[in-house]
Design a protein around this motif. Structure first.
Motif, mmCIF file in Angstrom:
data_model
loop_
_atom_site.group_PDB
_atom_site.id
_atom_site.type_symbol
_atom_site.label_atom_id
_atom_site.label_comp_id
_atom_site.label_asym_id
_atom_site.label_seq_id
_atom_site.Cartn_x
_atom_site.Cartn_y
_atom_site.Cartn_z
ATOM 1 N N UNK A 1 -2.330 -62.056 -23.606
ATOM 2 C CA UNK A 1 -3.792 -61.503 -23.595
ATOM 3 C C UNK A 1 -4.840 -62.649 -23.191
ATOM 4 N N UNK A 2 -5.377 -62.886 -22.103
ATOM 5 C CA UNK A 2 -6.129 -63.829 -21.484
ATOM 6 C C UNK A 2 -7.430 -63.413 -21.129
ATOM 7 N N UNK A 3 -8.753 -64.057 -21.869
ATOM 8 C CA UNK A 3 -8.337 -65.136 -22.841
ATOM 9 C C UNK A 3 -8.037 -64.673 -24.301
ATOM 10 N N UNK A 4 -7.412 -65.610 -24.831
ATOM 11 C CA UNK A 4 -6.812 -65.366 -26.046
ATOM 12 C C UNK A 4 -7.805 -65.298 -27.225
ATOM 13 N N UNK A 5 -7.481 -64.923 -28.411
ATOM 14 C CA UNK A 5 -8.629 -64.659 -29.202
ATOM 15 C C UNK A 5 -9.165 -66.067 -29.982
ATOM 16 N N UNK A 6 -8.240 -66.906 -29.901
ATOM 17 C CA UNK A 6 -8.634 -68.430 -30.093
ATOM 18 C C UNK A 6 -9.754 -69.036 -29.184
ATOM 19 N N UNK A 7 -9.449 -68.762 -27.881
ATOM 20 C CA UNK A 7 -10.425 -69.021 -26.973
ATOM 21 C C UNK A 7 -11.648 -68.498 -27.207
ATOM 22 N N UNK A 8 -11.685 -67.109 -27.506
ATOM 23 C CA UNK A 8 -13.106 -66.349 -27.694
ATOM 24 C C UNK A 8 -13.776 -66.871 -28.914
ATOM 25 N N UNK A 9 -13.037 -67.215 -29.987
ATOM 26 C CA UNK A 9 -13.766 -67.589 -30.995
ATOM 27 C C UNK A 9 -14.356 -69.147 -30.910
ATOM 28 N N UNK B 1 -16.212 -62.945 -35.682
ATOM 29 C CA UNK B 1 -14.714 -63.221 -35.615
ATOM 30 C C UNK B 1 -14.150 -62.017 -36.108
ATOM 31 N N UNK B 2 -14.614 -61.164 -36.964
ATOM 32 C CA UNK B 2 -13.982 -60.008 -37.387
ATOM 33 C C UNK B 2 -13.944 -58.746 -36.394
ATOM 34 N N UNK B 3 -15.172 -58.803 -35.606
ATOM 35 C CA UNK B 3 -15.075 -57.917 -34.412
ATOM 36 C C UNK B 3 -14.169 -58.139 -33.573
ATOM 37 N N UNK B 4 -14.004 -59.544 -33.254
ATOM 38 C CA UNK B 4 -13.204 -60.016 -32.329
ATOM 39 C C UNK B 4 -11.581 -59.683 -32.686
ATOM 40 N N UNK B 5 -11.337 -59.808 -33.957
ATOM 41 C CA UNK B 5 -9.982 -59.500 -34.407
ATOM 42 C C UNK B 5 -9.525 -58.099 -34.501
ATOM 43 N N UNK B 6 -10.618 -57.321 -34.729
ATOM 44 C CA UNK B 6 -10.496 -55.634 -34.599
ATOM 45 C C UNK B 6 -10.448 -55.315 -33.101
ATOM 46 N N UNK B 7 -10.996 -55.961 -32.287
ATOM 47 C CA UNK B 7 -11.000 -55.669 -30.765
ATOM 48 C C UNK B 7 -9.434 -56.073 -30.198
ATOM 49 N N UNK B 8 -8.792 -57.099 -30.722
ATOM 50 C CA UNK B 8 -7.914 -57.715 -30.075
ATOM 51 C C UNK B 8 -6.763 -56.924 -30.738
ATOM 52 N N UNK B 9 -6.763 -56.530 -32.170
ATOM 53 C CA UNK B 9 -5.877 -55.495 -32.870
ATOM 54 C C UNK B 9 -5.666 -54.023 -31.802
ATOM 55 N N UNK C 1 -13.680 -54.722 -25.171
ATOM 56 C CA UNK C 1 -13.027 -55.191 -23.955
ATOM 57 C C UNK C 1 -12.658 -54.035 -23.229
ATOM 58 N N UNK C 2 -12.172 -54.452 -21.977
ATOM 59 C CA UNK C 2 -11.673 -53.803 -20.934
ATOM 60 C C UNK C 2 -10.146 -54.301 -20.639
ATOM 61 N N UNK C 3 -9.154 -53.462 -20.834
ATOM 62 C CA UNK C 3 -7.803 -54.048 -20.844
ATOM 63 C C UNK C 3 -7.408 -53.751 -19.238
ATOM 64 N N UNK C 4 -7.029 -54.727 -18.631
ATOM 65 C CA UNK C 4 -6.539 -54.723 -17.230
ATOM 66 C C UNK C 4 -4.895 -54.839 -17.145
ATOM 67 N N UNK C 5 -4.333 -53.730 -16.885
ATOM 68 C CA UNK C 5 -2.884 -53.843 -16.796
ATOM 69 C C UNK C 5 -2.246 -53.849 -15.202
ATOM 70 N N UNK C 6 -3.112 -54.259 -14.215
ATOM 71 C CA UNK C 6 -2.746 -54.205 -13.000
ATOM 72 C C UNK C 6 -1.651 -54.655 -12.582
ATOM 73 N N UNK C 7 -1.500 -56.190 -12.864
ATOM 74 C CA UNK C 7 -0.535 -57.136 -12.690
ATOM 75 C C UNK C 7 0.700 -56.826 -13.028
ATOM 76 N N UNK C 8 0.583 -56.338 -14.538
ATOM 77 C CA UNK C 8 1.907 -55.959 -15.211
ATOM 78 C C UNK C 8 2.593 -54.506 -14.600
ATOM 79 N N UNK C 9 1.586 -53.650 -14.267
ATOM 80 C CA UNK C 9 2.097 -52.286 -13.779
ATOM 81 C C UNK C 9 2.807 -52.499 -12.522
ATOM 82 N N UNK C 10 2.545 -53.337 -11.411
ATOM 83 C CA UNK C 10 2.929 -53.750 -10.321
ATOM 84 C C UNK C 10 4.468 -54.211 -10.472
ATOM 85 N N UNK C 11 4.604 -54.980 -11.659
ATOM 86 C CA UNK C 11 5.677 -55.402 -11.818
ATOM 87 C C UNK C 11 6.730 -54.460 -12.314
ATOM 88 N N UNK C 12 6.263 -53.711 -13.308
ATOM 89 C CA UNK C 12 7.162 -52.907 -14.161
ATOM 90 C C UNK C 12 7.305 -51.645 -13.469
#
Length: 261
Positions: free
Chosen positions: A66-74, A146-154, A220-231
């Motif tokens: 996940x980019x950016x990571x939760x650590x980067x967000x915090x 931080x709690x909201x970020x953790x919930x969103x990343x979960x 967040x808006x999850x973008x799986x475009x690159x992964x989808x093109x590979x898998x």
């Protein structure tokens, strides 16, 4: 003993053996042996032993980052918060400020705040930390974010975990040696070939439908475009390969049988 008599006795003995093989005692013995074999086979099939299956758990956590990571967000959120506080403190005190002198002079002299002589403080910049340190909103802002970020990343992680079965199939497909299909000793070859083609047809459709390009997950808006093109193209590519490889196996075997005949 004459030859004819000897031959007759042999025939009689063989008939006696055949009758003995079909006698009730022989039948019971044979039935008992078959029953024992069947029971032994069932015990082997139902025997409680450890069966292992090659499977990697939580593949989405190993393959998707996940980019950016939760650590980067915090970290960025904390930097933004602290910078904002510092920016507020850079504002000079407005009371008796020279730029506000025309407005102050216009006020009534009896106004004690305006009328008194202003003594320049040691720090002429506004400091609000003394006020914020006991403020509930200030103290809970960062923990709440931080709690909201953790919930969103979960929520993102939960969405990606739904793809684990597809990623597992992709991993198995990438590590499968299809040359084993050409082995003459392969059991139920026609059934296996047909099942493989059906399986990859099904997976090609499911990969295309179930692995979506992206989705909104609240914060967040999850973008799986690159992964989808590979898998996604993998099952279809393997299906195309099998559609060419399996008939070639059968052709070679037919030629081999013809040469043997």
């Amino acid at each position: 003993m004459e030859y004819a008599q000897f031959e007759k006795e042999i025939v009689i003995e063989e008939e006696d053996e055949d009758k003995g093989a079909t006698s009730p005692a022989k039948k019971a013995k044979k039935k008992k042996e078959e029953e024992e074999k069947r029971k032994k086979l069932e015990e082997e099939m139902t025997h409680e032993r450890v069966l292992t299956k090659r499977q990697v758990s939580n593949l989405h956590q190993k393959w998707f980052f996940q980019e950016p990571s939760i650590e980067t967000f915090k970290r960025e959120l904390d930097n933004f918060f602290e910078t904002s506080i510092e920016s507020i403190q850079m504002i000079e005190r407005w009371s008796k400020h020279p730029d506000f002198a025309p407005y102050a002079n216009a006020l009534e002299e009896w106004d004690e705040i305006i009328g008194e002589k202003w003594i320049m403080p040691e720090n002429k910049y506004l400091s609000i930390l003394w006020y914020l340190k006991d403020n509930k909103d200030y103290n809970r802002f960062r923990p709440e974010m931080h709690r909201m970020l953790e919930t969103s990343f979960k929520r993102v992680d939960s969405m990606l975990s739904d793809l684990d079965d597809k990623l597992d199939f992709y991993w198995r497909d990438a590590n499968t040696d299809f040359s084993i299909l050409a082995n003459d000793r392969l059991k139920d070859q026609t059934y296996i070939f047909t099942s493989l083609l059906r399986l990859y047809n099904l997976q090609a459709d499911e990969f295309s439908e179930q692995i979506i390009p992206g989705c909104d997950l609240g914060l967040f808006k999850l973008n799986l475009g690159k992964a989808r093109d590979i898998v996604v193209p993998k099952p279809k590519a393997t299906l195309t390969y099998l559609e060419e490889f399996l008939p070639e196996i059968m052709r070679k075997r037919v030629h081999k049988m013809r040469d043997w005949l």
